[in-house]
Enzyme design. Structure first.
Site, PDB file in Angstrom:
ATOM      1  CG  ASP A   1      54.493  20.049   2.371  1.00 46.21           C
ATOM      2  OD1 ASP A   1      55.342  20.600   1.640  1.00 46.21           O
ATOM      3  OD2 ASP A   1      54.634  18.891   2.816  1.00 46.21           O
TER       4      ASP A   1
ATOM      5  CD  GLN B   1      59.566  14.091   2.151  1.00 48.23           C
ATOM      6  OE1 GLN B   1      60.001  15.152   2.554  1.00 48.23           O
ATOM      7  NE2 GLN B   1      59.216  13.905   0.895  1.00 48.23           N
TER       8      GLN B   1
ATOM      9  CE  LYS C   1      61.151  18.594   1.319  1.00 44.08           C
ATOM     10  NZ  LYS C   1      60.010  17.685   1.450  1.00 44.08           N
TER      11      LYS C   1
END
Ligand code: NAP
Length: 298
Positions: free
Chosen positions: A120, A97, A53
């Site tokens: 997200d 994460q 990422k």
């Protein structure tokens, strides 16, 4: 022979468009979109995801901020960092994460992220907005699947779609997006009897299960589109390989279009994360609208 929907190639096209819009944002407004990624613990898969990422974010001209903590970090410390990032105007996207160690409350941490920075798309406010058809930051994996489906269908309206799996991060938002595109949607899961009967009726099957090769050719209507979200690690001939939820060799000859694993949905997920970061930066800072047409035309 099915059309192979090349996620690697498509993700490069999305990233090029994101990079182009980042350049415009910098030139016209002096804004550098910034993505903050928080990693707790030393799970090897999570470390790889976070590294990828950060690498991609830098490649498209964004600022990548990484916060790494030992697995025993206290919840209050994590909450404090999220509050600081929420109020920092130079940070546009925040991602924690997952999964987190057991002592941390995942729901509380996701809810602590400002909805406008929740790249997200997991915050309850974004989940609710998606479900009710309001503008939202949409979870990256289903968003990537929709871009892939638009490569196959100019119009998804009236298509019948079956989503296998009902997780909050893939199955449910996938179903919501298909519904928004006027598909007739069925969600099946581990308590559904005769899943194959539902799948055989569908123009589109999206598999998000986590079971290697679950979907067979006998489940698929000839000519249907099959999107394989599954990422499963197997060991074959002493080597580690990635396989999907779809038995690709078996299904490919009967499908109209299909995504491979690897090289399918996976690369689209990171591309959509950076697309969300760009959207968050634009929404917060400028009156410039994202060139949605450019993305939809991909
Ligand atoms: P998850 O949270 O474990 O959910 C799996 C879903 O599949 C659940 O709804 C479960 O039903 C259902 N299920 C399990 N076994 C089943 C069976 N035999 N028949 C029908 N349904 C079954 O998983 P997830 O997070 O959604 O991820 C699914 C897969 O996608 C995994 O392989 C994951 O690694 C992969 N993934 C890939 C990406 C990407 O970027 N490509 C992103 C995210 C996830 P119940 O609800 O009844 O338990």
């Amino acid at each position: 022979m099915a059309q192979i929907i090349d996620g690697k190639l498509l993700s490069i096209q999305v990233l090029e468009q994101v990079a182009h819009e980042v350049d415009i944002l910098k030139a016209e407004c002096g804004i550098v979109p910034a993505l903050a990624v928080i990693l707790v613990g030393d799970d090897p898969a999570s470390q790889v995801y976070v590294r990828n990422k950060a690498k991609r974010a830098t490649e498209v001209g964004m600022l990548s901020l990484e916060y790494r903590f030992d697995a025993d970090i206290a919840q209050v410390k994590l909450n404090r960092l999220i509050r600081e990032l929420n109020s920092d105007p130079t940070v546009h996207g925040i991602l924690v994460q997952l999964p987190l160690p057991d002592h941390l409350n995942e729901d509380e941490i996701i809810s602590a992220i400002a909805p406008s920075k929740d790249v997200d798309g997991f915050h309850p406010q974004n989940v609710g907005a998606l479900a009710s058809g309001q503008p939202a930051l949409v979870p990256c994996t289903p968003q990537g699947c929709m871009i892939m489906l638009r490569k196959v269908y100019a119009d998804l309206s009236g298509k019948s779609a079956v989503v296998i799996g009902r997780s909050n991060i893939v199955g449910k938002p996938m179903a919501a997006l298909l519904l928004q595109a006027n598909c007739t949607v069925t969600i099946v899961h581990s308590h559904t009897a005769n899943i194959e009967d539902f799948c055989r009726q569908a123009d589109i099957v999206v598999a998000a299960v986590g079971r290697v090769g679950l979907v067979k050719s006998s489940w698929i209507k000839p000519g249907a589109t099959v999107i394989d979200v599954g990422i499963n690690e197997i060991h074959e001939e002493g080597r580690r390989k990635l396989r999907g939820d779809v038995d690709f060799q078996d299904v490919e000859p009967i499908a109209g279009a299909i995504t491979p694993v690897p090289g399918g949905v996976g690369p689209m997920t990171i591309a959509c994360l950076l697309l969300n970061t760009l959207k968050a930066a634009k929404k917060k800072n400028t009156s410039l609208k994202l060139d949605d047409m450019a993305f939809e035309a991909m």
